[in-house]
Design an enzyme around this catalytic site. Structure first.
Site, PDB file in Angstrom:
ATOM      1  CG  ASP A 182      43.607  45.380  29.100  1.00 26.95           C
ATOM      2  OD1 ASP A 182      44.737  45.868  29.231  1.00 26.95           O
ATOM      3  OD2 ASP A 182      42.563  46.038  29.179  1.00 26.95           O
ATOM      4  CG  HIS A 194      16.987  11.023  41.629  1.00 26.24           C
ATOM      5  ND1 HIS A 194      18.243  11.523  41.924  1.00 26.24           N
ATOM      6  CD2 HIS A 194      17.195   9.827  41.034  1.00 26.24           C
ATOM      7  CE1 HIS A 194      19.168  10.665  41.530  1.00 26.24           C
ATOM      8  NE2 HIS A 194      18.569   9.628  40.984  1.00 26.24           N
ATOM      9  CG  HIS A 251      44.787  49.779  26.338  1.00 22.82           C
ATOM     10  ND1 HIS A 251      44.110  48.648  25.933  1.00 22.82           N
ATOM     11  CD2 HIS A 251      44.945  49.643  27.678  1.00 22.82           C
ATOM     12  CE1 HIS A 251      43.867  47.883  26.996  1.00 22.82           C
ATOM     13  NE2 HIS A 251      44.377  48.461  28.059  1.00 22.82           N
ATOM     14  CG  HIS A 280      48.216  48.348  30.854  1.00 24.93           C
ATOM     15  ND1 HIS A 280      47.605  48.846  31.979  1.00 24.93           N
ATOM     16  CD2 HIS A 280      47.202  47.948  30.045  1.00 24.93           C
ATOM     17  CE1 HIS A 280      46.294  48.732  31.864  1.00 24.93           C
ATOM     18  NE2 HIS A 280      46.018  48.193  30.701  1.00 24.93           N
ATOM     19  CG  ASP A 282      49.614  47.852  34.728  1.00 29.68           C
ATOM     20  OD1 ASP A 282      49.955  48.900  34.136  1.00 29.68           O
ATOM     21  OD2 ASP A 282      50.255  46.792  34.630  1.00 29.68           O
TER      22      ASP A 282
HETATM   23  S1  FES Z   1      17.169  14.587  43.244  1.00 31.67           S
HETATM   24 FE1  FES Z   1      18.684  13.066  43.117  1.00 31.67          FE
HETATM   25  S2  FES Z   1      20.470  14.251  42.703  1.00 31.67           S
HETATM   26 FE2  FES Z   1      18.952  15.745  42.932  1.00 31.67          FE
HETATM   27 FE   FE2 Z   2      44.125  47.648  29.981  1.00 33.86          FE
END
Ligand code: FES
Ligand code: FE2
Lengths: 197, 452
Positions: free
Chosen positions: B358, B100, B209, B204, B201
């Site tokens: 990962d 709005h 890897h 691993h 970790d």
């Molecule tokens: S102006 Fe109405 S929801 Fe933001």
């Molecule tokens: Fe990793």
């Protein structure tokens, strides 16, 4: 993994990545034989990638000066003028050496993630071919839909537009010299982009 | 939530990856009251510069003010709650709601309402309808964190003893910054799965890897396929107050980077090291040249050496968004910064060939917890338990090994503490006992079956 050389028609930024191609400034290629040759190249590429023939992809499709770039673009207002930080992050910025390292990883036999095999299907469409003004060089725009099917339940789709430069190599065949993809989806829903697009 | 974490035995219930009541409690007790990473100051240098960020499931706008301070606001309109700002970064004089058209200033104040006079007839109190402000925004060496809870300790106190280690790469080198924008991806895992992995970790690396280590080279390559264990005395595990933790692998700083880049980084660091050694001592100068993995509780992880900085933002019990920036030293030449950023994304970004391996583990450990029987079980973080100790030279609790789960235990001890505490005042009671709880933990003979 040195820096690739680039053709005169191609401009790059400070990290040797090609800038977006301005297709509107190029002349369309009306040589049907050349267009069909480009189409065959992209279809062959899709087949080699879909069937995990990555070394063949490197040998048969890529020019040794390849620069392969995928960027992801930060969301900004259309009218944003005052904020100056870079808007692109390089998901890929690879030369031939880095692309080979990615393939070597896949072929190492130790990548548990890709066993059982992932299945890929690449659909290439909307192909347009342009002349760049450089002899034996063409600019190519195509859309790609790639689907990765993995394990029992994982199906991830990746859609993008490829901006390519292809050039006739000394052996006579067309090769991909440069690929730039400005990826559409900002936050990658399909987990990762660890595939060749 | 009291049966989730067993500190004496180093066990965690698998329910923490799945249960929706656990997830909802985390939003309230972890994300609505811990300090959460928002941005680096360098991303918003000028008044009006902003970024949007997530704090748990809440979206916020982080704005540089006219007086150069930084404020953060919920990214939700005070009229009907529509999103105020749909972009990730920019410079704005005002934020106008799409719905709005209510318009807010960079300071969050509600400045104008369309047809205010005609439609509200003087009955709208604009002064009480500014954007809702995040209670605390504070930065540490340029890294900006936000906290919803006014009762939380200051950011400095929250980071506490972890600062002694963070300062090695955030301060001693002249300062670090992040190269943005971040890459973003949705990983189908619980947010704690990656946060715990990075907190401690090292186990691993050689196995998960294996392929990346073999193909990518770099200083860590000898670990590929678990071919070799780092020698005794090769590293350290650290847990500090409020769940932070890290692991250090000595003298392997450029980590996952390719060798040409690694050599350039080593040369750069060699030049800086004497000054760091002089000002910060030999030990911390050595850490500057080491690879450090760590997490700042709850969801902010870094690899000093492989140069990544991430936040793991929860979207649901099995949905976590990964944001990834590159860490660079502020005074590095631009070219070196960019090469580091590209290399970091190549290894640990959205198409990173370390990262995907990962994430696959993180997804499976999270998703399997959907199984009713599976999540009756407990996960094990007992490696090195019984050996955790205080050290006269090193802040926090340390485990003397390059590979161990000391910082897992510290991370989840605090996780259990915050999940079961009504207020920060309750949590502060652990300030005097947490070290003893960790150093006295040990494996009972029947461990592995979980709490009785
Ligand atoms: S102006 Fe109405 S929801 Fe933001
Ligand atoms: Fe990793």
């Amino acid at each position: 993994m040195g820096q690739s050389t680039v053709a005169a028609s191609v401009s790059t930024d400070s990290r040797h990545a090609p800038l977006p191609l301005e297709f509107g400034k190029f002349e369309p290629c009306i040589d049907d034989t050349a267009c069909r040759e480009v189409e065959r190249l992209l279809h062959r590429e899709a087949r080699l990638l879909d069937t995990e023939q990555f070394s063949e992809w490197i040998e048969q499709v890529l020019d040794p000066t390849i620069r392969y770039v995928v960027v992801s673009r930060q969301l900004r207002y259309r009218k944003e003028r005052r904020y100056e930080a870079p808007s692109e992050v390089y998901i890929f910025n690879d030369d031939l050496g880095f692309l080979k390292a990615r393939v070597a990883q896949f072929e190492s036999g130790m990548q548990w993630r890709t066993d059982p095999p992932e299945r890929y299907r690449r659909l290439v469409s909307n192909l347009e071919v342009f002349r760049t003004g450089v002899k034996d060089e063409l600019a190519v725009r195509s859309n790609l839909l790639a689907q990765r099917s993995r394990r029992a339940y994982e199906v991830d789709q990746f859609v993008c537009c490829r901006e390519d430069i292809v050039r006739r190599c000394p052996a006579g065949t067309m090769r991909l010299v440069q690929r730039r993809i400005d990826f559409d989806e900002r936050s990658i829903a399909g987990r990762n982009l660890l595939l060749f697009l | 939530m009291s049966a989730l974490i067993d500190v004496p035995r180093g066990l965690q219930s698998a329910r923490i990856y799945h249960d929706s009541d656990v997830f909802e409690t985390e939003m309230e007790r972890v994300f609505a009251r811990c300090w959460l990473f928002l941005t680096h100051e360098n991303a918003i240098p000028n008044p009006g510069d902003f970024v949007t960020a997530r704090m748990g499931m809440d979206e916020v706008i982080v704005v540089r003010q006219k007086d150069r301070s930084i404020k953060a606001f919920l990214n939700a309109c005070r009229h009907r709650g529509a999103r105020i700002c749909p972009v990730e970064a920019g410079n704005a004089r005002s934020f106008v709601c799409n719905y709005h058209g209510w318009s807010y200033g960079a300071d969050g104040a509600l400045n104008s309402v369309p047809f205010e006079k005609e439609l509200y007839k003087g009955r709208l109190d604009k002064s009480s309808h500014g954007l809702r402000e995040v209670a605390g925004v504070s930065s540490y060496h340029g890294f900006v964190y936000g906290c919803f809870d006014p009762a939380a300790p200051s950011l400095t106190d929250y980071l506490g003893e972890a600062r002694w280690y963070l300062d090695i790469w955030m301060e001693a080198n002249g300062g670090a910054e992040l190269i943005g924008p971040p890459s973003r991806s949705m990983v189908h895992c619980n947010w704690k799965a990656p946060s715990e992995n990075f907190v401690g970790d090292a186990y691993h690396v050689g196995w998960t890897h294996a392929a990346a280590l073999k193909a990518g080279g770099g200083l860590l390559a000898p670990m590929s396929g678990n071919a070799g264990l780092p020698p005794e005395g090769a590293g350290l595990q650290v847990a500090t107050r409020y769940g932070h933790g890290l692991g250090i692998l000595y003298d392997t700083n450029p980590g996952a980077h390719d060798m040409p880049l690694a050599n350039d980084i080593l040369a750069w660091q060699a030049k800086k090291r004497p000054a760091i050694e002089k000002a910060y001592g030999a030990l911390r100068a050595r850490y500057y040249g080491s690879h450090i993995n760590g997490s700042v509780f709850p969801n902010n992880t870094y690899l000093w050496g492989s140069n990544l900085f991430k936040v793991w933002q929860p979207h649901g019990p099995n949905r976590t968004e990964c944001f990834t920036w590159a860490i660079v030293e502020q005074d590095m030449p631009t070219d070196l910064k960019q090469r580091i950023a590209d290399s970091m994304h190549r290894t640990f970004g959205t198409a990173g060939y370390w990262e995907a391996d990962d994430n696959d583990n993180m997804e499976s450990e999270s998703q399997l917890s959907r199984g009713y029987m599976t999540r009756q079980g407990f996960m094990n973080a007992q490696m090195g338990i019984g050996g955790d100790r205080e050290d006269p030279e090193l802040p926090g609790i340390v485990g003397e090994s390059a590979i161990g789960e000391t910082s897992y235990r510290g991370y989840f001890r605090f996780y259990g503490e915050t999940m079961n505490a009504a207020t920060w005042a309750d949590m502060r009671r652990g300030d005097s006992t947490w070290k003893r709880e960790l150093t006295e933990a040990g494996v009972a003979p029947d461990a592995g079956h979980g709490p009785a």
